[in-house]
Design a protein around this motif. Structure first.
Motif, short mmCIF file in Angstrom:
data_model
loop_
_atom_site.label_atom_id
_atom_site.label_comp_id
_atom_site.label_asym_id
_atom_site.label_seq_id
_atom_site.Cartn_x
_atom_site.Cartn_y
_atom_site.Cartn_z
N MET A 51 0.81 -1.22 0.06
CA MET A 51 -0.03 0.02 0.00
C MET A 51 0.90 1.29 0.18
SD MET A 51 -2.68 1.15 2.64
CE MET A 51 -1.70 1.36 3.95
N PHE A 52 1.87 1.13 0.77
CA PHE A 52 2.84 2.47 1.07
C PHE A 52 3.45 2.50 -0.46
CE2 PHE A 52 3.10 1.69 5.61
CZ PHE A 52 2.18 2.81 5.99
N GLY A 53 3.93 1.57 -1.18
CA GLY A 53 4.78 1.65 -2.23
C GLY A 53 3.84 2.29 -3.56
N THR A 54 2.34 1.64 -3.67
CA THR A 54 1.48 2.14 -4.54
C THR A 54 1.40 3.58 -4.26
OG1 THR A 54 0.66 -0.31 -4.53
CG2 THR A 54 -0.61 1.77 -5.79
N LEU A 55 0.94 3.94 -3.17
CA LEU A 55 0.79 5.48 -2.87
C LEU A 55 2.05 6.49 -3.20
CD1 LEU A 55 -1.11 5.18 0.61
CD2 LEU A 55 -1.90 5.49 -1.57
N LEU A 56 3.01 6.00 -3.03
CA LEU A 56 4.27 6.56 -3.22
C LEU A 56 4.31 6.82 -4.79
CD1 LEU A 56 6.92 5.66 -0.91
CD2 LEU A 56 6.31 7.99 -1.29
#
Length: 209
Positions: free
Chosen positions: A135-140
């Motif tokens: 989730m963090f990677g996709t949001l970044l």
């Protein structure tokens, strides 16, 4: 009660299913975006990560090839029903000269680079234990694409290197959020209204006396 228990069971299994779908999106290199990178133009988080890993020599080239090969097989079968050569794998992804390519391209898009690292790592780890890394990677990645596409940072004067987001990014975002585990019991407890305590009739009468 049966419907409630079945829905809770389905919600508990959702992170595992979403993590698997996200894993296949990453490892099979389904195009999610199009951005300039050291390899020229990258369309997947794994392509961005691989170009950086080879340029920095953090991992051996064989490890990067192992990550790239499943997607190369899938792309080869879809395009012309052929299997790519292991020795020609770096040429397919234009990764033979990334060590000499300027690092400015990646440094201008640190959000996309960091998000790609988190997305690839989250996809690999999420198969065993779903978590928040995907989730963090996709949001970044999305923030980096939005920053360049809407805010114009960094400024891009070459129309052939404009960024593009594919509809599959929506699927990746949904899977990334769905792969996060939530405590269903806590949610149910919070949603259930608590009964208000009422005083006993005897105690109420004694107070009136």
């Amino acid at each position: 009660m049966a419907t409630s228990s079945s829905s809770q069971g389905w919600l508990k299994k959702l992170p595992a299913y979403a993590s698997r779908v996200f894993f296949f999106l990453i490892i099979l290199q389904i195009p999610l975006f199009r951005v300039p990178c050291r390899a020229g133009t990258c369309t997947t988080p794994l392509h961005v990560t691989s170009s950086q890993l080879i340029a920095s020599e953090i991992f051996p080239v064989a490890v990067v090839k192992v990550l790239l090969y499943p997607g190369a097989i899938a792309n080869g079968l879809v395009k012309d029903m052929t299997f790519p050569s292991w020795d020609n794998l770096l040429n397919i992804y234009n990764l033979t000269d990334v060590k000499g390519a300027p690092a400015v391209t990646d440094l201008q898009r640190l959000e996309v680079l960091a998000g790609s690292y988190f997305s690839v790592a989250g996809a690999l780890v999420g198969v065993l234990k779903p978590g928040r890394m995907s989730m963090f990677g996709t949001l970044l990645i999305i923030w980096g694409l939005v920053k360049e596409g809407i805010l114009g940072k960094p400024a891009n004067t070459d129309p052939t290197k404009t960024i593009f987001v594919y509809p599959t990014m929506v699927i990746a975002l949904v899977c990334a959020f769905s792969s996060v585990k939530y405590d269903v019991n806590k949610v149910v407890r919070r949603a259930t209204p608590r009964p208000v305590a009422k005083p006993l009739q005897s105690s109420a009468k004694s107070k009136l006396k």
